[in-house]
Design an enzyme around this catalytic site. Structure first.
Site, PDB file in Angstrom:
ATOM      1  N   GLU A  11      41.213   6.222 -36.962  1.00 17.16           N
ATOM      2  CA  GLU A  11      40.140   7.100 -37.421  1.00 17.16           C
ATOM      3  C   GLU A  11      39.927   7.056 -38.930  1.00 17.16           C
ATOM      4  OE1 GLU A  11      40.742  10.182 -33.689  1.00 17.16           O
ATOM      5  OE2 GLU A  11      41.104  10.903 -35.713  1.00 17.16           O
ATOM      6  N   ASP A 183      33.937  11.387 -25.447  1.00 10.89           N
ATOM      7  CA  ASP A 183      33.863  11.786 -24.040  1.00 10.89           C
ATOM      8  C   ASP A 183      33.087  13.088 -23.932  1.00 10.89           C
ATOM      9  OD1 ASP A 183      35.781  13.517 -25.081  1.00 10.89           O
ATOM     10  OD2 ASP A 183      36.945  13.578 -23.235  1.00 10.89           O
TER      11      ASP A 183
END
Length: 217
Positions: A11, A183
């Site tokens: 990230e 998601d």
């Protein structure tokens, strides 16, 4: 100086790879790099899960370095109104699992309009803005996701943004979270999550890297 944080290495990896490195070290056992991106001095680190660790790490770096602004790049679970691959900037933050006598909405911390405006202006990607809700659990049940959406109006959920926002508020530092949806809460399977994470895990940091090359914060 700018502090850039991520939960996992992926990230923040684009910035770790491309920055001009001035210093490498560890703080609270977390690896960090200090260097230059564009005309900005930046400290980048990662390695925390949940609100307590997120707050702890943020405060440690604010104490060690002369930080002016904090960015949190990473991923989040989407609620109604977003889809996988969307990028969300937090204009405000709330802990959805923090019960108070103040009502269902909880304590909302605002983000930095200055940072938000610059990222949107200098990014070449469509970005959504809205509230990010944080809690110390993965939201995998559709009914729970619907409850959080109803109570907060959030676009997405994670386990860290609201905690980092609160630390920055108390320290009078600018803060902005940039999260990519990997998601949809209560809808995606674990296999789909892993596939999406591999595809989008670095995207928020890549966007910030591009902005820092163009703009001085």
């Amino acid at each position: 100086m700018i502090l850039v944080l991520g939960v996992f290495k992926i990230e923040v990896e684009p910035m770790l790879k491309e920055m001009e490195v001035l210093e490498k070290g560890r703080l609270l056992k977390r690896y960090y790099q200090r260097g230059v991106v564009g005309r900005n001095e930046v400290v980048v680190s990662y390695g925390f899960i949940g609100k307590v660790e997120a707050a702890l790490v943020t405060q440690a770096f604010l104490d060690r370095f002369n930080i002016d602004a904090v960015f949190l790049t990473g991923n989040a679970g989407g609620l109604e109104g977003v889809e996988v691959g969307d990028v969300v900037i937090g204009d405000s933050y709330v802990e959805y699992d923090f019960e108070t006598a103040l009502g269902d909405e909880g304590i909302i911390v605002s983000g930095s309009e200055d940072l938000e405006d610059k990222v949107i202006a200098y990014s070449n990607r469509e970005i959504k803005t809205g509230l990010i809700a944080s809690g110390d659990a993965f939201v995998t049940v559709k009914e729970k996701a619907e409850e959080i959406k109803r109570r907060t109006g959030a676009l997405c959920v994670d386990m860290d943004s609201a905690a980092v926002a609160k630390v920055c508020y108390e320290n009078e530092k600018k803060f902005l979270a940039i999260k990519t949806i990997v998601d949809i809460c209560g809808r995606e399977t674990e296999e789909e999550f892993r596939k999406n994470y591999e595809r989008y895990g670095f995207l928020s940091n890549l966007i910030l890297l591009d902005v820092l090359k163009k703009c001085v914060f």
